[in-house]
Structures are given as C-alpha cells and as structure tokens.
Design a protein around this motif. Structure first.
Motif, PDB file in Angstrom:
ATOM      1  N   MET A 189      34.257  40.478  30.916  1.00  0.00           N
ATOM      2  CA  MET A 189      35.207  41.411  31.511  1.00  0.00           C
ATOM      3  C   MET A 189      36.521  40.710  31.819  1.00  0.00           C
ATOM      4  N   ALA A 190      36.429  39.516  32.372  1.00  0.00           N
ATOM      5  CA  ALA A 190      37.641  38.773  32.716  1.00  0.00           C
ATOM      6  C   ALA A 190      38.517  38.565  31.485  1.00  0.00           C
ATOM      7  N   GLU A 191      37.905  38.153  30.394  1.00  0.00           N
ATOM      8  CA  GLU A 191      38.660  37.947  29.158  1.00  0.00           C
ATOM      9  C   GLU A 191      39.303  39.242  28.680  1.00  0.00           C
ATOM     10  N   ARG A 192      38.554  40.335  28.765  1.00  0.00           N
ATOM     11  CA  ARG A 192      39.047  41.606  28.237  1.00  0.00           C
ATOM     12  C   ARG A 192      40.143  42.233  29.095  1.00  0.00           C
ATOM     13  N   ILE A 193      40.199  41.880  30.392  1.00  0.00           N
ATOM     14  CA  ILE A 193      41.272  42.432  31.236  1.00  0.00           C
ATOM     15  C   ILE A 193      42.379  41.404  31.487  1.00  0.00           C
ATOM     16  N   GLY A 194      42.216  40.204  30.933  1.00  0.00           N
ATOM     17  CA  GLY A 194      43.287  39.212  30.988  1.00  0.00           C
ATOM     18  C   GLY A 194      43.390  38.406  32.262  1.00  0.00           C
ATOM     19  N   VAL A 195      42.240  38.118  32.896  1.00  0.00           N
ATOM     20  CA  VAL A 195      42.240  37.260  34.083  1.00  0.00           C
ATOM     21  C   VAL A 195      41.152  36.204  33.907  1.00  0.00           C
ATOM     22  N   SER A 196      41.140  35.229  34.785  1.00  0.00           N
ATOM     23  CA  SER A 196      40.084  34.217  34.729  1.00  0.00           C
ATOM     24  C   SER A 196      38.804  34.780  35.345  1.00  0.00           C
ATOM     25  N   GLN A 197      37.689  34.158  34.996  1.00  0.00           N
ATOM     26  CA  GLN A 197      36.408  34.572  35.564  1.00  0.00           C
ATOM     27  C   GLN A 197      36.417  34.348  37.078  1.00  0.00           C
ATOM     28  N   THR A 198      37.042  33.282  37.524  1.00  0.00           N
ATOM     29  CA  THR A 198      37.132  32.995  38.953  1.00  0.00           C
ATOM     30  C   THR A 198      37.909  34.084  39.679  1.00  0.00           C
ATOM     31  N   HIS A 199      39.003  34.527  39.083  1.00  0.00           N
ATOM     32  CA  HIS A 199      39.801  35.589  39.708  1.00  0.00           C
ATOM     33  C   HIS A 199      38.999  36.888  39.784  1.00  0.00           C
ATOM     34  N   LEU A 200      38.271  37.221  38.723  1.00  0.00           N
ATOM     35  CA  LEU A 200      37.448  38.431  38.753  1.00  0.00           C
ATOM     36  C   LEU A 200      36.375  38.311  39.827  1.00  0.00           C
ATOM     37  N   SER A 201      35.773  37.155  39.955  1.00  0.00           N
ATOM     38  CA  SER A 201      34.785  36.944  41.011  1.00  0.00           C
ATOM     39  C   SER A 201      35.408  37.158  42.389  1.00  0.00           C
ATOM     40  N   ASN A 202      36.600  36.621  42.575  1.00  0.00           N
ATOM     41  CA  ASN A 202      37.305  36.809  43.845  1.00  0.00           C
ATOM     42  C   ASN A 202      37.621  38.286  44.092  1.00  0.00           C
ATOM     43  N   LEU A 203      37.965  39.020  43.041  1.00  0.00           N
ATOM     44  CA  LEU A 203      38.216  40.460  43.176  1.00  0.00           C
ATOM     45  C   LEU A 203      36.936  41.192  43.587  1.00  0.00           C
ATOM     46  N   GLU A 204      35.843  40.861  42.918  1.00  0.00           N
ATOM     47  CA  GLU A 204      34.578  41.531  43.190  1.00  0.00           C
ATOM     48  C   GLU A 204      34.063  41.254  44.595  1.00  0.00           C
ATOM     49  N   HIS A 205      34.444  40.115  45.160  1.00  0.00           N
ATOM     50  CA  HIS A 205      34.015  39.772  46.520  1.00  0.00           C
ATOM     51  C   HIS A 205      35.095  40.054  47.561  1.00  0.00           C
ATOM     52  N   ASN A 206      36.145  40.761  47.136  1.00  0.00           N
ATOM     53  CA  ASN A 206      37.238  41.169  48.033  1.00  0.00           C
ATOM     54  C   ASN A 206      37.933  39.992  48.713  1.00  0.00           C
ATOM     55  N   HIS A 207      38.023  38.860  48.007  1.00  0.00           N
ATOM     56  CA  HIS A 207      38.737  37.708  48.538  1.00  0.00           C
ATOM     57  C   HIS A 207      40.230  37.779  48.227  1.00  0.00           C
ATOM     58  N   VAL A 208      40.588  38.588  47.235  1.00  0.00           N
ATOM     59  CA  VAL A 208      41.990  38.778  46.867  1.00  0.00           C
ATOM     60  C   VAL A 208      42.245  40.269  46.664  1.00  0.00           C
ATOM     61  N   GLN A 209      43.491  40.650  46.762  1.00  0.00           N
ATOM     62  CA  GLN A 209      43.855  42.049  46.541  1.00  0.00           C
ATOM     63  C   GLN A 209      43.991  42.304  45.051  1.00  0.00           C
ATOM     64  N   ILE A 210      43.750  43.550  44.685  1.00  0.00           N
ATOM     65  CA  ILE A 210      43.825  43.930  43.276  1.00  0.00           C
ATOM     66  C   ILE A 210      45.056  44.806  43.059  1.00  0.00           C
ATOM     67  N   SER A 211      45.720  44.590  41.941  1.00  0.00           N
ATOM     68  CA  SER A 211      46.909  45.383  41.626  1.00  0.00           C
ATOM     69  C   SER A 211      46.508  46.677  40.929  1.00  0.00           C
ATOM     70  N   LEU A 212      47.380  47.641  40.985  1.00  0.00           N
ATOM     71  CA  LEU A 212      47.142  48.905  40.284  1.00  0.00           C
ATOM     72  C   LEU A 212      47.046  48.662  38.782  1.00  0.00           C
ATOM     73  N   LYS A 213      47.850  47.758  38.280  1.00  0.00           N
ATOM     74  CA  LYS A 213      47.836  47.431  36.852  1.00  0.00           C
ATOM     75  C   LYS A 213      46.451  46.926  36.426  1.00  0.00           C
ATOM     76  N   LEU A 214      45.852  46.065  37.234  1.00  0.00           N
ATOM     77  CA  LEU A 214      44.532  45.536  36.924  1.00  0.00           C
ATOM     78  C   LEU A 214      43.454  46.612  37.085  1.00  0.00           C
ATOM     79  N   LEU A 215      43.604  47.471  38.081  1.00  0.00           N
ATOM     80  CA  LEU A 215      42.678  48.592  38.238  1.00  0.00           C
ATOM     81  C   LEU A 215      42.690  49.480  36.999  1.00  0.00           C
ATOM     82  N   LEU A 216      43.875  49.724  36.461  1.00  0.00           N
ATOM     83  CA  LEU A 216      43.991  50.537  35.248  1.00  0.00           C
ATOM     84  C   LEU A 216      43.294  49.862  34.067  1.00  0.00           C
ATOM     85  N   ARG A 217      43.457  48.552  33.945  1.00  0.00           N
ATOM     86  CA  ARG A 217      42.797  47.824  32.849  1.00  0.00           C
ATOM     87  C   ARG A 217      41.276  47.938  32.967  1.00  0.00           C
ATOM     88  N   ILE A 218      40.774  47.797  34.181  1.00  0.00           N
ATOM     89  CA  ILE A 218      39.330  47.859  34.401  1.00  0.00           C
ATOM     90  C   ILE A 218      38.810  49.264  34.126  1.00  0.00           C
TER      91      ILE A 218
END
Length: 109
Positions: free
Chosen positions: A28-57
C-alpha cells in the motif's frame, strides 16, 4: 454529522480496510507514494494525514472518503465487498479481520 473524534479513527479504519483487502503495508505504501514507516505512523495515528493522501488511499481501495472516516461505514463496506462470491476469495471476512486486529493489539501489550 462529523466531529473531531472521527479524525482519531482514520488510521485504524485504514488499517482495517487494508487488512480486509489483504494488502500489505509495504504494498500500500508503495502504491500511494509513501514509505512503509510513514503508513505505519498514519495507521497508528502518530502523524496527521493529508486530504491528498486520503484520496489516494480511497482510490486504491475503491471506497469513499466517508468509508475512511467512519468505522461503521468501513465495516459495512468490507461486508458488502465480501458478500459476492467473486470477491470472497480476495478479502478476509469482517470477523476474520476483527480477530486479526485483536491479535495485533494483544501482541503489542
């Protein structure tokens, strides 16, 4: 109506939907253009997610933004995707996903 609480559930909804679709974090990380670590941080609510990334997902999963915001809609979406025989083999059942998530939570304790 939405309130700010839905923002704290987005990461869990993404993880739930990704697991239901049997997509690895790395894929998923590769397909939406982020690192696996960043996606993990998103999934655990450690970082905020942008609308642009929400649209990609949402586009990757084939769901609406509302599905990413609302746990009930996410569960309904998974259930509806698993109902047809054609997609049943591609997705875990909602019960299987819930069990997987419980196991993941227990392994972190």
């Amino acid at each position: 109506m939405y309130d700010e609480k839905c923002l704290t559930r987005i990461g869990g909804n993404i993880r739930f939907l990704r697991a239901a679709c049997q997509i690895s974090q790395q894929e998923m990380a590769e397909r939406i253009g982020v690192s696996q670590t960043h996606l993990s941080n998103l999934e655990h609510n450690h970082v905020q997610i942008s609308l642009k990334l929400l649209l990609r997902i949402a586009n990757l999963l084939g769901c609406s933004l509302e599905t990413l915001l609302d746990a009930r809609k996410a569960s309904d979406w998974v259930s509806s995707r698993c109902e047809s025989d054609e997609t049943r083999q591609e997705f875990y059942s909602p019960e299987e996903v819930q069990q997987l998530l419980k196991l993941l939570r227990l392994s972190k304790q």
